[in-house]
Design an enzyme around this catalytic site. Structure first.
Site, mmCIF file in Angstrom:
data_model
loop_
_atom_site.group_PDB
_atom_site.id
_atom_site.type_symbol
_atom_site.label_atom_id
_atom_site.label_comp_id
_atom_site.label_asym_id
_atom_site.label_seq_id
_atom_site.Cartn_x
_atom_site.Cartn_y
_atom_site.Cartn_z
ATOM 1 C CE LYS A 18 -2.311 -0.754 3.608
ATOM 2 N NZ LYS A 18 -2.023 -2.127 4.156
ATOM 3 N NE ARG A 93 -4.023 -0.533 10.239
ATOM 4 C CZ ARG A 93 -3.194 -0.091 9.539
ATOM 5 N NH1 ARG A 93 -3.066 1.066 9.195
ATOM 6 N NH2 ARG A 93 -2.001 -0.850 9.613
ATOM 7 N NE ARG A 132 7.572 -3.025 5.552
ATOM 8 C CZ ARG A 132 6.225 -2.945 5.632
ATOM 9 N NH1 ARG A 132 5.486 -2.760 4.531
ATOM 10 N NH2 ARG A 132 5.443 -3.132 6.676
ATOM 11 N NE ARG A 165 6.468 -0.317 9.664
ATOM 12 C CZ ARG A 165 5.424 -0.571 9.271
ATOM 13 N NH1 ARG A 165 5.184 0.096 7.924
ATOM 14 N NH2 ARG A 165 4.174 -0.901 9.889
ATOM 15 N NE ARG A 176 2.025 -4.664 11.044
ATOM 16 C CZ ARG A 176 3.080 -4.340 10.135
ATOM 17 N NH1 ARG A 176 4.444 -4.870 10.651
ATOM 18 N NH2 ARG A 176 2.810 -3.795 9.177
HETATM 19 P P1 AMP Z 1 0.958 0.661 8.893
HETATM 20 O O1 AMP Z 1 2.289 1.663 8.760
HETATM 21 O O2 AMP Z 1 0.020 1.180 8.155
HETATM 22 O O3 AMP Z 1 1.241 -0.590 8.527
HETATM 23 O O4 AMP Z 1 0.516 0.954 10.425
HETATM 24 C C1 AMP Z 1 1.611 0.510 11.567
HETATM 25 C C2 AMP Z 1 0.835 0.445 12.983
HETATM 26 O O5 AMP Z 1 0.531 1.828 13.112
HETATM 27 C C3 AMP Z 1 -0.488 -0.267 12.781
HETATM 28 O O6 AMP Z 1 -0.142 -1.744 13.289
HETATM 29 C C4 AMP Z 1 -0.948 0.297 14.104
HETATM 30 O O7 AMP Z 1 -0.541 0.260 15.278
HETATM 31 C C5 AMP Z 1 -0.895 1.789 13.713
HETATM 32 N N1 AMP Z 1 -1.797 2.398 12.600
HETATM 33 C C6 AMP Z 1 -1.551 2.728 11.538
HETATM 34 N N2 AMP Z 1 -2.724 3.224 11.016
HETATM 35 C C7 AMP Z 1 -3.754 3.189 11.942
HETATM 36 C C8 AMP Z 1 -5.072 3.575 12.096
HETATM 37 N N3 AMP Z 1 -5.806 3.962 11.168
HETATM 38 N N4 AMP Z 1 -5.669 3.380 13.162
HETATM 39 C C9 AMP Z 1 -5.267 2.768 14.083
HETATM 40 N N5 AMP Z 1 -3.930 2.158 14.281
HETATM 41 C C10 AMP Z 1 -3.237 2.493 12.991
#
Ligand code: AMP
Length: 222
Positions: A18, A93, A132, A165, A176
């Site tokens: 994404k 989400r 990654r 990360r 996740r």
């Molecule tokens: P991502 O980079 O999108 O994979 O997000 C990494 C982490 O950030 C997720 O596993 C959540 O802990 C948090 N996170 C990101 N976006 C959201 C969201 N819209 N709502 C809640 N937690 C989020």
């Protein structure tokens, strides 16, 4: 000529690509790329109170509470940089976040125009995420096997040391994925029922997936 804003939600499991595709779509259609994950990581790196609160949830692979994310999003959507429209990457989400996004957009006489889903199988997701590496300085993303940097461990663009990360370890990725299936996957049916869901197969190289996304957008694109 007045151009209508375009608001595009990118959906898919963690590791579907994404972030990569959102950046390309934003550049191609002149949209603001909104990644709530990147925003939260920036807050965590700054050690702001929001970042400190969010950090524990992120490191465990859980969702950060809606209200923390909502504040950041609302501020950004009302900024001038968002006026032409946005690519939402990692938001919404949950169904509650989806409702909030529609409310915020309605205040601006806008709505989600299209939801693009990038599908990838679990086994490939694990391989992708655990390999990654990213640049903490400029945000460039690499993969040890499929897209390695020219010099081991160092960013091609700015030479900073690449990092993994904290939430990209295997156990956290599995968590996740669980959270994704429970809270985020139901949004697919919601967007499908509105007739704005477009699904593409994400098991290909980034150029090919980008081509599929553009094609899937069809007449929605400006
Ligand atoms: P991502 O980079 O999108 O994979 O997000 C990494 C982490 O950030 C997720 O596993 C959540 O802990 C948090 N996170 C990101 N976006 C959201 C969201 N819209 N709502 C809640 N937690 C989020």
């Amino acid at each position: 000529m007045v151009t209508r804003a375009l608001d595009l939600v990118l959906l898919g499991p963690p590791g579907a690509g994404k972030g990569t595709q959102a950046k390309r779509l934003a550049a191609a259609f002149d949209l603001l790329h909104i990644s709530t994950g990147d925003m939260l990581r920036e807050e965590a790196a700054k050690r702001s109170s929001l970042g400190q609160e969010a950090n524990g949830y992120m490191n465990r692979g859980e969702l950060v509470p809606d209200e923390l994310v909502a504040k950041m999003l609302s501020k950004l959507l009302h900024s001038r940089t968002a006026a032409l429209g946005c690519v939402y990457d990692g938001y919404p989400r949950t169904t509650a976040q989806e409702a909030l996004l529609e409310d915020l957009l309605a205040e601006l006489n806008r709505r989600v125009d299209v939801a693009l889903y990038i599908g990838v199988r679990d086994a490939e997701i694990l391989a992708r995420i655990t390999g990654r590496r990213s640049c903490p300085s400029c945000g460039a993303v690499y993969h040890l096997a499929t897209q390695p940097p020219k010099v081991d461990g160092s960013c091609d663009a700015c030479s900073a040391t690449l990092v993994q990360r904290e939430d990209d370890g295997e156990d956290v990725v599995r968590q996740r994925l669980k959270v994704y299936r429970k809270h985020t996957a139901p949004l697919l049916d919601l967007y499908r029922s509105r007739g704005i869901l477009r699904e593409v197969d994400g098991a290909a190289d980034p150029d090919a997936v980008f081509g599929r996304l553009r094609e899937a957008m069809g007449s929605v694109a400006k």
